[in-house]
Motif scaffolding. Structure first.
Motif, PDB file in Angstrom:
ATOM      1  N   GLN A 225     -13.069 -30.270  26.204  1.00 60.04           N
ATOM      2  CA  GLN A 225     -12.953 -28.825  25.986  1.00 60.04           C
ATOM      3  C   GLN A 225     -11.912 -28.279  26.946  1.00 60.04           C
ATOM      4  OE1 GLN A 225     -13.928 -25.967  28.111  1.00 60.04           O
ATOM      5  NE2 GLN A 225     -13.182 -24.616  26.481  1.00 60.04           N
ATOM      6  N   GLU A 226     -10.919 -27.611  26.404  1.00 61.96           N
ATOM      7  CA  GLU A 226      -9.862 -27.037  27.237  1.00 61.96           C
ATOM      8  C   GLU A 226      -9.352 -25.792  26.543  1.00 61.96           C
ATOM      9  OE1 GLU A 226      -8.098 -27.229  30.860  1.00 61.96           O
ATOM     10  OE2 GLU A 226      -9.150 -28.977  30.049  1.00 61.96           O
ATOM     11  N   ASN A 227      -9.642 -24.649  27.131  1.00 59.25           N
ATOM     12  CA  ASN A 227      -9.301 -23.398  26.488  1.00 59.25           C
ATOM     13  C   ASN A 227      -7.800 -23.256  26.273  1.00 59.25           C
ATOM     14  OD1 ASN A 227      -9.479 -20.635  25.635  1.00 59.25           O
ATOM     15  ND2 ASN A 227      -8.781 -20.107  27.691  1.00 59.25           N
TER      16      ASN A 227
ATOM     17  N   LYS B 262      -8.964 -31.354  21.562  1.00 59.89           N
ATOM     18  CA  LYS B 262      -9.872 -30.319  22.073  1.00 59.89           C
ATOM     19  C   LYS B 262      -9.176 -29.441  23.111  1.00 59.89           C
ATOM     20  CE  LYS B 262     -13.241 -31.674  19.494  1.00 59.89           C
ATOM     21  NZ  LYS B 262     -12.523 -32.773  18.806  1.00 59.89           N
ATOM     22  N   VAL B 263      -7.922 -29.729  23.389  1.00 58.78           N
ATOM     23  CA  VAL B 263      -7.088 -28.816  24.164  1.00 58.78           C
ATOM     24  C   VAL B 263      -6.558 -27.796  23.165  1.00 58.78           C
ATOM     25  CG1 VAL B 263      -5.043 -28.577  25.628  1.00 58.78           C
ATOM     26  CG2 VAL B 263      -6.468 -30.629  25.809  1.00 58.78           C
ATOM     27  N   ASN B 264      -6.959 -26.542  23.308  1.00 58.68           N
ATOM     28  CA  ASN B 264      -6.799 -25.576  22.220  1.00 58.68           C
ATOM     29  C   ASN B 264      -5.361 -25.272  21.829  1.00 58.68           C
ATOM     30  OD1 ASN B 264      -9.521 -25.366  21.804  1.00 58.68           O
ATOM     31  ND2 ASN B 264      -9.768 -23.429  22.881  1.00 58.68           N
ATOM     32  N   ILE B 265      -4.401 -25.662  22.653  1.00 58.15           N
ATOM     33  CA  ILE B 265      -2.999 -25.407  22.294  1.00 58.15           C
ATOM     34  C   ILE B 265      -2.343 -26.641  21.671  1.00 58.15           C
ATOM     35  CG2 ILE B 265      -2.643 -23.549  23.962  1.00 58.15           C
ATOM     36  CD1 ILE B 265      -1.321 -25.619  25.820  1.00 58.15           C
ATOM     37  N   TRP B 266      -3.177 -27.560  21.165  1.00 56.77           N
ATOM     38  CA  TRP B 266      -2.600 -28.790  20.621  1.00 56.77           C
ATOM     39  C   TRP B 266      -1.749 -28.517  19.378  1.00 56.77           C
ATOM     40  CZ3 TRP B 266      -3.411 -30.861  15.770  1.00 56.77           C
ATOM     41  CH2 TRP B 266      -4.521 -30.389  15.049  1.00 56.77           C
TER      42      TRP B 266
ATOM     43  N   ALA C  59      -8.067 -37.805  19.236  1.00 52.55           N
ATOM     44  CA  ALA C  59      -9.433 -37.321  19.408  1.00 52.55           C
ATOM     45  C   ALA C  59      -9.887 -37.490  20.849  1.00 52.55           C
ATOM     46  CB  ALA C  59     -10.373 -38.070  18.470  1.00 52.55           C
ATOM     47  N   ASP C  60     -10.926 -36.720  21.240  1.00 56.63           N
ATOM     48  CA  ASP C  60     -11.460 -36.793  22.604  1.00 56.63           C
ATOM     49  C   ASP C  60     -12.531 -37.883  22.690  1.00 56.63           C
ATOM     50  OD1 ASP C  60     -13.184 -35.227  20.963  1.00 56.63           O
ATOM     51  OD2 ASP C  60     -14.154 -34.420  22.756  1.00 56.63           O
TER      52      ASP C  60
END
Length: 383
Positions: free
Chosen positions: A292-294, A314-318, A331-332
């Protein structure tokens, strides 16, 4: 305009939020605005307060995990008339509850950054904590979100995910540009300072992890995946840089020992200033397999140094990284992390060079702090 940022602490070990506040604020100050911080730090901790380049109004000391301080509400009630706008950073701690109480009573509009703290990953990972938060949600945190002039999200992915954690949920959602000032200083001098501090890395090649050492960051997956890929690149090393906030590093070092790769990992602790920038410029690629990474301020910083990023989805700026072809995404999971490292190893030199070029362009397009400051000011002045 005079703006007050409200945040739990100005301690840089707290991660990206305070760094983002500082970078945004310095840019706004350069444009003629006045920015101050109200925190729950103890006024006796002058070393920490003096380290911050902004004026810090320390209304602590905060007690416990929640951060209650009897000084916070009286300070804000006394001084709120001195400011034109208020930005609350973070939720689930006393500063958001108390700031909402005062500002609503005074009929002062405010803006709120959740900084990823409504991500449903926490709901799945810590169901008991989520239940406790649900009991607090309706009367404690939800009113602060509902009554905000705007709840600010740093990317579209964060905005969508935030809707999945709690009910009721109703607020004025706005996605605001976000970013950092990026690299500052002389890159070659910074590289030399880094190698002087860590001489065993000179003339070698390494992947750089730079973030908090925390279970949500996937550092255990990184170590296991790195061990699986050693046969393909026996000269590759791993640098793990960051503060050990939850006492996890010893377990991770034991894992590295069991896998027989302890001699291939350098643990640097938290890196700041020239040492941090020197690490970015000395690495082959940046890696962050977070669950999880905003936003990932460190991801933007790496891009500003022309450093390709290997990140989880899951890094939201991917999405922005993928659109710019500035790195690799997977994937994480353990297999996903293995794919990131294997994918980097198998790239040709020309493919890596293209990613480096794209990395800097990606930073300038999406994450440069001037655009972020302009976007935030526009929201404050027009809403």
């Amino acid at each position: 305009m005079k703006i007050l940022h409200i945040i739990r602490s100005v301690n840089p070990e707290g991660g990206g939020p305070i760094e983002a506040v500082i970078q945004l604020s310095l840019t706004m100050q350069a444009q003629g605005h006045t920015i101050e911080i109200l925190s729950l730090d103890s006024p006796d901790n002058q070393a920490l307060i003096n380290e911050c380049p902004l004026k810090v109004n320390a209304a602590g000391p905060a007690k416990g995990v929640y951060g209650y301080s009897r000084n916070f509400i009286p300070w804000l009630e006394k001084h709120e008339s001195n400011y034109d706008a208020f930005i609350i950073n973070g939720i689930w701690q006393y500063q958001s509850f108390a700031a909402h109480k005062v500002l609503k009573e005074k009929k002062r509009p405010y803006y709120l950054f959740t900084h990823g703290m409504l991500d449903p990953w926490f709901k799945r990972q810590y169901p008991l904590k989520h239940l406790k938060k649900y009991l607090y949600w309706y009367w404690g945190e939800y009113p602060a979100i509902r009554d905000a002039a705007a709840v600010l999200f740093t990317c579209e992915e964060e905005r969508i995910l935030a809707r999945q954690s709690f009910w009721p949920y109703r607020c004025n959602e706005i996605v605001v540009n976000f970013g950092t000032a990026g690299h500052i200083g002389d890159a070659e001098e910074q590289k030399q300072k880094f190698f002087e501090k860590f001489p065993s890395l000179r003339n070698g090649r390494f992947l750089l992890y730079l973030s908090r050492i925390h279970p949500k960051k996937g550092v255990d997956l990184l170590i296991e995946a790195f061990a699986k890929n050693l046969n393909q690149a026996d000269d590759l090393q791993l640098v793990i840089a960051g503060p050990d906030q939850v006492g996890w590093q010893n377990q991770l070092q034991d894992l590295a020992n069991r896998l027989g790769i302890a001699n291939r990992i350098t643990w640097t602790g938290m890196l700041k200033g020239d040492l941090k920038w020197g690490a970015y410029y000395s690495a082959e690629a940046f890696i962050l397999p977070s669950h999880q990474e905003n936003f990932g301020i460190v991801v933007a910083e790496a891009l500003s140094c022309s450093l390709p990023v290997l990140i989880s989805d899951k890094v939201n700026i991917w999405h922005e990284i993928a659109n710019a072809d500035a790195g690799l995404i997977a994937a994480d999971t353990l297999n996903g992390c293995h794919e990131l490292i294997e994918g980097w190893i198998n790239l040709t030199s020309s493919q890596r060079e293209a990613l480096r070029h794209n990395a800097l362009n990606c930073f300038r397009t999406y994450f440069e702090i001037g655009n972020a400051a302009k976007s935030l000011l526009s929201i404050i002045t027009n809403s």
